[in-house]
Design an enzyme around this catalytic site. Sequence first.
Site, PDB file in Angstrom:
ATOM      1  N   ASP A  32       0.787  -0.983   0.187  1.00 11.42           N
ATOM      2  CA  ASP A  32       0.027   0.241  -0.222  1.00 11.42           C
ATOM      3  C   ASP A  32       0.579   0.907  -0.086  1.00 11.42           C
ATOM      4  OD1 ASP A  32      -3.212   1.033  -0.042  1.00 11.42           O
ATOM      5  OD2 ASP A  32      -1.999   1.825   2.027  1.00 11.42           O
ATOM      6  N   ASP A  77      -7.609  -8.667  -3.389  1.00 10.45           N
ATOM      7  CA  ASP A  77      -7.922  -7.263  -2.899  1.00 10.45           C
ATOM      8  C   ASP A  77      -8.476  -6.788  -4.361  1.00 10.45           C
ATOM      9  OD1 ASP A  77      -6.905  -4.652  -2.855  1.00 10.45           O
ATOM     10  OD2 ASP A  77      -4.677  -5.208  -2.744  1.00 10.45           O
TER      11      ASP A  77
END
Length: 302
Positions: free
Chosen positions: A125, A252
């Site tokens: 991230d 994800d």
Amino acid sequence: MSIEALRTPDERFSMLPGFPCEPHYVDDLPGYESLRMAYIDEGPADAETVFLCLHGEPTWSYLYRKMLPVFTDAGCRVIAPDLFGFGRSDKPVDDAVYTFDFHRDSLLRLLERLDLGNVALVCQDWGGLLGLTLPMAMPASFTRLLVMNTGIPIGEPLSEGFGLWKGFAAVATEIPVGGLVALDAGEALNLFDVMAYDAPFPDNRYKAGVRRFPQLVPVEPDMAGAELGVAAREFFSTRWKGDSFMAIGMRDNVLNEPVMMELKSIIRGCPEPMRVEEGGHFVQEFGEPIARAALKHFGLAD
């Protein structure tokens, strides 16, 4: 220049049975003298290899609790900072303080202070959005890369899922941090974990970073960080000489497999990724086998 910030009370972190690591603090980084940054420093101080574990939005170094002991058991040192606005680090209250350069420069100042060498960058991230721009600034310090569910944005849209997340974060009156991670990680979390992810934020005043980070991802050409992304892509495709390992949390929807496969094509010498079918965006919640596979790949464990 003094920056107004909040400091989460220590008692908020008193219930961390899965994360017994003692925090270290630095409060005099050049340009950040009014702010205290927290970081975890585990394993031998003189270890040959240092794993630098960078978290993202809206987590903190707690995210690496399942990977950290695998690295230290192999005789490696682990440094895991909390970005300003997250974890045990101070939290500027003004949303405008949070910029790409503000956070990138703080990491560079910390690395300079700690004087680390033979660094294995571990990122996901925002840990990757920021972290993947660091090796080109300190190429002699970084020798390995473990990359998970992230990207190097260059002023273009990342994914449809990210657009939806950015839109939600822009209008939500409050982002429920522990609930968000639990929704993604499912049964990999227990009640203490949810409490730990909520711990840094006693109330919404502490969440300026949580609010701002989705809006700072450089997905338009004129956004801060886009030019750094272009330079980082050039570095990793032509000048990166380190060893790389990639793991993808396949559930994800934000920084998903297509985003990661594009990143794989950029990183010189990156092998076929490890696909974690049960893992989502916060794939570190399934991090123990990832850490073991990465150590084996790097030749640091049998």
